[in-house]
Structures are given as structure tokens and as C-alpha cells.
Write a protein that holds these residues in place. Structure first.
Motif, short mmCIF file in Angstrom:
data_model
loop_
_atom_site.label_atom_id
_atom_site.label_comp_id
_atom_site.label_asym_id
_atom_site.label_seq_id
_atom_site.Cartn_x
_atom_site.Cartn_y
_atom_site.Cartn_z
N LEU A 310 -4.55 -59.20 22.71
CA LEU A 310 -3.92 -60.35 22.03
C LEU A 310 -2.80 -59.88 21.09
CD1 LEU A 310 -7.09 -62.56 21.41
CD2 LEU A 310 -5.23 -63.01 23.02
N LEU A 311 -3.00 -58.74 20.44
CA LEU A 311 -1.91 -58.18 19.61
C LEU A 311 -0.71 -57.85 20.50
CD1 LEU A 311 -3.73 -55.72 17.15
CD2 LEU A 311 -2.42 -57.75 16.51
N SER A 312 -1.02 -57.27 21.66
CA SER A 312 0.04 -56.88 22.59
C SER A 312 0.87 -58.09 23.02
CB SER A 312 -0.60 -56.18 23.79
OG SER A 312 0.37 -55.76 24.70
N GLU A 313 0.19 -59.25 23.17
CA GLU A 313 0.92 -60.48 23.50
C GLU A 313 1.96 -60.81 22.43
OE1 GLU A 313 0.72 -62.79 26.20
OE2 GLU A 313 -0.12 -60.95 27.04
N ILE A 349 -9.96 -51.07 14.97
CA ILE A 349 -8.56 -51.00 15.41
C ILE A 349 -7.83 -49.99 14.52
CG2 ILE A 349 -6.40 -52.30 15.68
CD1 ILE A 349 -8.51 -53.23 17.61
N ARG A 350 -7.01 -49.15 15.17
CA ARG A 350 -6.24 -48.16 14.41
C ARG A 350 -4.77 -48.54 14.41
NH1 ARG A 350 -5.44 -42.46 17.10
NH2 ARG A 350 -3.92 -43.66 18.27
N PHE A 351 -4.23 -48.66 13.20
CA PHE A 351 -2.79 -48.81 13.04
C PHE A 351 -2.26 -47.49 12.50
CE2 PHE A 351 -4.53 -53.10 12.50
CZ PHE A 351 -3.78 -53.81 13.42
N SER A 352 -1.26 -46.91 13.15
CA SER A 352 -0.71 -45.66 12.64
C SER A 352 0.82 -45.81 12.53
CB SER A 352 -1.11 -44.48 13.51
OG SER A 352 -0.96 -44.77 14.88
N LEU A 353 1.30 -45.59 11.31
CA LEU A 353 2.70 -45.86 10.97
C LEU A 353 3.54 -44.59 11.13
CD1 LEU A 353 0.79 -47.93 9.53
CD2 LEU A 353 2.48 -48.08 7.72
N SER A 354 4.85 -44.76 11.00
CA SER A 354 5.74 -43.60 10.96
C SER A 354 6.89 -43.92 10.01
CB SER A 354 6.31 -43.29 12.35
OG SER A 354 7.42 -44.13 12.62
N ARG A 355 7.80 -42.97 9.87
CA ARG A 355 8.91 -43.24 8.97
C ARG A 355 9.84 -44.31 9.53
NH1 ARG A 355 10.44 -37.72 10.77
NH2 ARG A 355 12.29 -37.85 12.08
N PHE A 356 9.67 -44.69 10.80
CA PHE A 356 10.48 -45.77 11.36
C PHE A 356 9.85 -47.14 11.17
CE2 PHE A 356 11.75 -41.96 13.79
CZ PHE A 356 13.12 -41.98 13.51
N THR A 357 8.63 -47.17 10.64
CA THR A 357 7.96 -48.46 10.41
C THR A 357 8.66 -49.22 9.29
OG1 THR A 357 5.88 -47.42 11.06
CG2 THR A 357 5.72 -49.51 9.88
N THR A 358 8.74 -50.55 9.45
CA THR A 358 9.41 -51.36 8.43
C THR A 358 8.41 -52.33 7.78
OG1 THR A 358 9.95 -53.12 9.99
CG2 THR A 358 11.55 -51.33 9.77
N ASP A 359 8.81 -52.86 6.63
CA ASP A 359 7.99 -53.87 5.94
C ASP A 359 7.80 -55.11 6.80
OD1 ASP A 359 7.01 -53.00 3.41
OD2 ASP A 359 9.10 -52.82 2.76
N GLU A 360 8.84 -55.46 7.58
CA GLU A 360 8.75 -56.65 8.44
C GLU A 360 7.65 -56.46 9.49
OE1 GLU A 360 11.74 -55.15 7.64
OE2 GLU A 360 12.10 -56.71 6.13
N GLU A 361 7.52 -55.23 9.97
CA GLU A 361 6.48 -54.98 10.98
C GLU A 361 5.09 -55.13 10.37
OE1 GLU A 361 8.54 -52.01 14.18
OE2 GLU A 361 7.99 -51.11 12.26
N ILE A 362 4.94 -54.66 9.15
CA ILE A 362 3.65 -54.83 8.45
C ILE A 362 3.37 -56.32 8.26
CG2 ILE A 362 2.38 -54.34 6.31
CD1 ILE A 362 2.88 -51.86 8.08
N ASP A 363 4.42 -57.08 7.85
CA ASP A 363 4.27 -58.53 7.68
C ASP A 363 3.77 -59.17 8.98
OD1 ASP A 363 5.21 -58.32 5.12
OD2 ASP A 363 7.28 -58.89 5.61
N ALA A 364 4.33 -58.72 10.10
CA ALA A 364 3.96 -59.32 11.39
C ALA A 364 2.48 -59.12 11.68
CB ALA A 364 4.81 -58.72 12.51
N VAL A 365 1.95 -57.93 11.39
CA VAL A 365 0.53 -57.68 11.64
C VAL A 365 -0.33 -58.55 10.72
CG1 VAL A 365 -1.31 -55.96 11.65
CG2 VAL A 365 0.98 -55.32 12.38
N VAL A 366 0.08 -58.63 9.45
CA VAL A 366 -0.68 -59.42 8.48
C VAL A 366 -0.69 -60.89 8.89
CG1 VAL A 366 -0.72 -60.21 6.09
CG2 VAL A 366 -0.27 -57.79 6.59
N ARG A 367 0.38 -61.32 9.54
CA ARG A 367 0.48 -62.72 9.99
C ARG A 367 -0.34 -62.94 11.27
NH1 ARG A 367 5.77 -62.65 10.40
NH2 ARG A 367 5.83 -62.35 12.65
#
Lengths: 390, 285
Positions: A310-313, A349-367
Motif C-alpha cells: 500500500l505504501l508502494s501504491e 517496517i524499516r525506513f532508512s534515510l540518506s543525505r538525499f532524503t527531504t523533509d517533504e518525503e518525511i511529510d509524505a510518510v507521516v501523511r
């Protein structure tokens, strides 16, 4: 759909600067570094530069760096070497939560007469060094303990472990595939003998790895049939990828502070906001030292594969310790070793970030994640019982 | 990533008939949180109590478990209970355009839930199946997932399974600690043996020594080694002396704790295909 890539412990994007660095070494500068002519010699110089860059990130000496084809090869070479160095010693110590590159090899060796001790971890996924001390004996050839765990990000006390192992005269190896580039390491002040790195976990391409071999540590090669890497790894060098690896290490050193400040802050925000929005969660390894980029969150009454699909969707790429995603039938060996309750072991579930991760991407997961969990819990017979009680 | 068909994905993303039926005539529950998947099936019958007019489900599990549950509820609506009992796990998988073999246990779980629901409604003993520990009869084979020989043999026979790996994919048995895999191989041999008895034996009646040796070699090459390869193993024929066949195990079979079972399997197969008096000896070589 633009991907929101939060699976950097699985693999990472090749940094554009890394790609530019390696690009000329396919069609233009394709010489063999071993050749006598200028055309090979110029590639040799770039390979030497890459070796120096890797050494610099590790606080090591250039001649301690052996290029391999991947982290798995480095792990295999390290263990095989120690057993050849000490043919009379028949005992190996590792942990229950190692990567299969180490664990499978140890288990295969145990079927060939080697005695293998697998150290346990506690509920936080942390080791108890007293157990290592008790297991060490004069028969121990090698101890292999990962620097940081790929699923939970838990960092192990490898430096203390290495000292204990050295005092017993055994070789100490660490699979540092997840740690290098994320936390600072300094081999100059370390007791570690052998250390494995993988290129594609730190923005270099797939197909290149490194085995650090401390000066003075006896070593026997896995691959023979060539003088390359000072006879420690035969085979014509994968020049373009080695040069990429050097650049990636240089960049990792440059971005180390960012990893431990900005990336760490994003991870912590993701953890705080998900725990606030989703009831009945727990953070795997949350009570001990962890890599700054890794979040393993266990959610009760859901099964990980459904969550990932469902996340992948929604374009979100994550990973799970769930059985169903891997084709095996039990939750990951790491979560089982930690004794994660079965109510949520299947829903980690494992979320693993990198230096290319953005705040907007974090917002998307939280949403996106909380409604997914709600939906799956409503669909689950156990989730419903739990929701009805509330 | 799993190679799910579009239909599996569609039934996972938009599952039909999720929920419960408060005044259900029949309810079937299989699986558990610990096992990693579970299904609760609700069935409502028409006024004459003949045909299924509604079916709903609640599922805890992966994408294909949810899709299989959704497919099952769609398939049984409008059927009589006897017709519904004819639904096989293969039909559930076919309805979805197929399932990856590793996920076939999801379809088996659907079929099990249906059997349990109908048996409970009829007040007869629930059929023997894996997850319902109270109703279990037979010998417990897989302790991790609580599966009996009776259940496993049924799934092996109805789906024509011939490797332990397939049995794991269809039932989960052997998928955790792996301790029961030798026993699963025996069950496969038993089921295959029973089936072989049903058809007339193909074994020739009288053989010259030369013919016998040829037949032994052919059976090893065509029947036995391919099965060992499937499990990552192999064997080598060392010698044939009268009815005694000496073999050495290779690859995963070499030093495998269950090589005794494998030797027995080789012997059974050679006896079936070549001659009743064959004795297989394992040698190092």
C-alpha cells in the motif's frame, strides 16, 4: 510516479558526482592498471587515488584497503582467511543477528566440523559482551560481529569486542556495511583486524566492495590467480567502480556531519510523528544507540507485506522484517532474536534515510502511513478486536 | 518484488466483502497472529438454508492472503454448501490468475476456512487441518505451524506436490525451524507410493544383469537425481553388485543430517522402478 525512496539500507542512489567520476573509465580510459604502457598507468594512478580516499574515510593506510566485488565477498574472504591462518583452531563466534553473508557461511562451516557460537541480543537488539568473554577460548579462530545492524540500525560495541578478541589471540572481523559513511570510524585507533564495506550502500554503484586488512594481520586470499591488490584479491580490477568507490568515500566524509545532524533530525521527526499518529507501535532498538538514518517501527496487528504494497501504491519505498516479503515464513531472524512480541513482529517496517532524503518525503510518510495501518487493522480479525476494545 | 498478477493486485487493493456478518449461519476461523496469517470467514445462507447468499471475511496477512480471501468470498456466493465444498485451493489461485508458488499457502488457508465453516454449521467434526489445534488428529509433523501428517498428505495428494519445498510453499510446514523436512519427504514418498500402487506397477518382471544395471542408471538419472537437485543435493553412482547399489551423496546431500532418509528414498524408488530386492548403500567416495 516520483519515488519517495526510504530504503537506503537496501541500496542507495549513485551520487551524480560519483557517476561523473567513473564515466570516463568505460569507453575512453579503459586501460588495464597492470599494463606497462602509459594508457594503463594513468588508470593505475586513479585506482591509487581511490584507495587513498577510502583509507582517509576509515582513518586507515592505503595499503590496508583491498577492493572486492561486494560486501558479501569481503565477509566471505575475511572468515575464510582467518580459518586458513589458524588451521588448528576450530571455533567461530558471531551473532544471531548478522547479515546472511556472515551467518550462512558460519552455519555452513558448523556442518563441516567447526564449532560456531552465535551471541544473543537483548530486547533492544543489543549484545552483552560478557557473553562474548565467556565464549572466547584458545580454539577461537575468528570473531565476526557487525558494526551496525541493517534492520534496526543498532550499533554494537565492536571496539570493546575487538580488544577482548585480540587479547585472546583471535582475529576480529566486523561487517561495517551499514556503518561506513553514516558514523565516523577511525582504524588508526582501533583494534579491528578486518572490516567489510559495500559500495552501493554509500552512493557508489553495485558490484564493488572493500575489505580493510590491518597491517600485520595475517591474511590468505579467497581469489587466487593474479597479483592484483598485492596478491590479496586476484582478478583484474573493476577500475570504474573502484574509482567511483573512492569518490563516494570522499563525499561520505564531506557529508558525515550532515548525516548526523540533518538526517538524524529527519529520522527522529519521522519516529515521533508516526508514534503519535499510530497507536500500538514500538521502535525496534529504540532504547539503544542506533545509526542516524534507520527507523524500524513495529505496528501491532498488521502484516508487513500489505503495508509495503500500500505504501508502494503511494510511491513510498520501504522495507520490512516481515516473513511474507522474503518468501520465508518467519519474521526476520533479527526481530526473532530480539524477542519482538509476535503481535507485532510481522508488522515491522524499516525506513532508512540518506543525505538525499527531504523533509517533504518525511511529510509524505507521516501523511500516508497512518490511514494504511488503520485500514489494514480494520480488515484484520485481531485488529478489529483491538479497535472494538478502544 | 512478488510477481503478483493484476487480478491479485486488484483484489488486494479493492478487496470484495471485507467485514463480518453479525447473523452469519457459519463462521470458519483459521490461522493465528503467531503464524503470520489468519482468516475469519462468515457465511449467510438463504431462507431454505441451501444456498450461500452472502460471504464476508476478515484477514490478517500479506497481499495474497487478502486477495485469496476476497476471491474465495466471490467464488462461493450463490453456491450450495455441497458445491462450495468442491472449491479447491487451486481454483482459488486460478480465479486470481495464479499465485506465486511461495504464496500458495494463502489459497490453502481460504479453502480450509471454508471447510471449517461448513463443518461447524453442519455440526460434524471439523475436518482435519493444520491450524485448528483442538480438532487436530493424526501425528503432529510441523511443530512450528502445528500441522499434522493427515493434513499434509491431503495437500500433497490434491496438489500433486513432489518436493519438500513445495509442501512448505503450500502449507508453511518446514518453513520455520526446518526440523520436520525429513518427515515431510517421507510423507511425499508415502503419498507417491500410495498413488503408484493405484496404477499398475511399471516394473519389468525379469531382467538380465546388464538390463538391470542399465535400468538402475536410467532411474537414477531421470527420476532420482532431478529430485535431489531440486533440494540443492546430488548423488553419484559408485558401484552395482548384484542387487546392492552403492551411492555417494554430493553437494547439499553430503553430510546432510537427513541423508539416511534420502538413501531410503533412493532405495524405495529403485525397488519400485527396477527390482524388489534392491539394497542401497551409502558410501564415502
Amino acid at each position: 510516479m516520483k519515488e519517495i525512496y526510504l530504503d537506503n539500507n537496501a541500496t542507495t542512489k549513485v551520487d551524480e558526482l560519483v557517476f561523473e567520476e567513473m564515466r570516463p573509465y568505460f569507453c575512453d580510459l579503459y586501460g588495464n592498471p597492470s599494463s606497462m604502457h602509459f594508457f594503463g598507468g594513468q588508470v593505475q594512478k586513479k585506482v591509487d587515488e581511490a584507495r587513498a580516499r577510502v583509507a582517509s574515510l576509515l582513518g586507515a593506510l592505503p595499503d590496508e584497503i583491498v577492493f572486492t566485488a561486494c560486501g558479501t565477498e569481503s565477509d566471505n574472504a575475511a572468515i575464510r582467511s582467518a580459518l586458513e591462518v589458524f588451521p588448528e583452531k576450530r571455533h567461530i563466534i558471531t551473532t544471531r543477528v548478522e547479515h546472511p553473508a556472515v551467518l550462512t557461511q558460519c552455519r555452513n562451516l558448523s556442518r563441516r566440523g567447526y564449532r560456531v557460537t552465535e551471541l544473543n541480543v537483548d530486547g533492544e537488539g543489543q549484545l552483552d559482551l560478557k557473553e562474548l568473554e565467556a565464549a572466547l577460548d584458545d580454539d577461537t579462530a575468528i570473531v565476526s560481529i557487525m558494526y551496525a545492524n541493517n534492520e534496526t540500525g543498532v550499533i554494537f560495541p565492536v571496539e570493546e569486542a575487538a580488544k577482548m578478541v585480540k587479547a585472546k589471540g583471535a582475529i576480529f572481523h566486523t561487517d561495517a556495511v551499514q556503518a561506513v559513511g553514516k558514523i565516523p570510524l577511525n582504524m588508526a585507533e582501533s583494534a579491528i583486524d578486518l572490516l567489510s564495506i559495500s559500495g552501493h550502500k554509500l552512493h557508489a554503484p553495485k558490484g564493488v566492495g572493500v575489505l580493510y586488512v590491518r597491517r600485520g594481520t595475517p591474511f590468505r586470499p579467497l581469489l587466487v590467480g593474479g597479483h592484483q591488490e598485492r596478491g590479496r584479491r586476484a582478478g583484474t580490477e573493476n577500475t570504474a567502480s573502484i574509482i567511483a568507490m573512492g569518490k563516494a568515500c570522499e563525499l561520505a566524509q564531506k557529508h558525515m556531519d550532515d548525516e548526523n545532524t540533518r538526517v538524524l533530525a529527519m529520522r527522529d521527526r519521522l519516529q515521533a510523528e508516526l508514534t503519535a499518529a499510530i497507536p500500538n507501535t514500538r521502535i525496534n532498538g529504540g532504547g539503544t544507540s542506533r545509526l542516524p538514518n534507520t527507523l524500524s517501527i513495529a505496528m501491532e496487528f498488521v502484516e508487513g507485506e500489505g503495508v509495503l504494497l500500500l505504501l508502494s501504491e503511494k510511491g513510498i519505498c520501504a522495507s520490512s522484517g516481515s516473513a511474507c516479503t522474503s518468501g520465508s515464513l518467519e519474521p526476520s531472524h533479527v526481530l526473532r532474536a530480539m524477542g519482538v512480541p509476535f503481535t507485532c513482529a510481522h508488522g515491522s517496517i524499516r525506513f532508512s534515510l540518506s543525505r538525499f532524503t527531504t523533509d517533504e518525503e518525511i511529510d509524505a510518510v507521516v501523511r500516508e502511513l497512518p490511514p494504511i495501518i488503520r485500514r489494514l487493522r480494520e480488515m484484520s480479525p485481531f485488529g478489529r478486536e483491538f479497535l472494538d476494545k478502544k | 518484488m512478488w510477481d503478483y498478477t493484476d487480478k491479485v493486485k486488484e483484489h488486494f487493493l479493492n478487496p470484495r466483502n471485507v467485514g463480518e456478518i453479525v447473523d452469519a449461519d457459519a463462521v470458519g476461523e483459521v490461522g493465528s497472529l503467531a503464524c503470520g496469517d489468519a482468516l475469519k470467514l462468515f457465511i449467510k445462507l438463504d431462507e431454505k438454508k441451501e444456498r450461500i447468499v452472502d460471504a464476508k471475511f476478515q484477514t490478517f496477512g500479506c497481499g495474497s492472503a487478502i486477495a485469496s480471501s476476497s476471491a474465495l468470498t466471490e467464488m462461493v456466493k450463490g453456491k450450495t454448501l455441497d458445491e462450495a465444498l468442491q472449491v479447491t485451493n487451486q481454483q482459488i489461485a486460478d480465479f486470481l490468475g495464479g499465485l506465486p508458488e511461495e504464496k500458495m499457502h494463502c489459497s490453502v488457508m481460504g479453502q480450509e476456512a471454508l471447510e471449517v465453516a461448513i463443518a461447524k454449521y453442519r455440526g460434524v467434526d471439523a475436518p482435519v487441518h493444520g491450524h485448528d489445534h483442538e480438532a487436530m488428529e493424526g501425528e503432529l509433523v510441523c511443530k512450528c505451524f502445528g500441522l499434522t501428517d493427515v493434513f499434509l498428505k491431503k495437500v500433497i495428494a490434491s496438489n500433486k506436490l513432489h518436493t519438500a519445498e513445495q509442501v512448505t510453499h503450500f502449507t508453511k510446514a518446514g518453513g520455520a525451524c526446518g526440523g520436520c523436512i525429513p518427515r515431510i519427504k517421507e510423507l511425499i514418498a508415502e503419498v507417491m507410493g500410495e498413488e503408484k500402487k493405484a496404477v499398475a506397477t511399471q516394473r519389468p518382471s525379469k531382467l538380465t544383469n546388464l538390463k538391470k544395471m542399465q535400468l538402475i542408471q536410467e532411474t537414477l538419472e531421470n527420476e532420482i537425481r532431478p529430485q535431489l537437485w531440486a533440494d540443492g543435493g546430488d548423488l553419484e553412482l559408485i558401484d552395482i553388485d548384484g542387487a546392492t547399489v552403492q551411492v555417494a551423496f554430493r553437494k547439499a546431500c553430503a553430510g546432510c543430517a537427513s541423508s539416511g532418509h534420502t538413501a531410503k528414498f533412493v532405495q524405495e524408488k529403485l525397488r519400485e522402478m527396477v527390482s524388489e530386492d534392491i539394497v542401497v548403500q551409502e558410501v564415502q567416495g
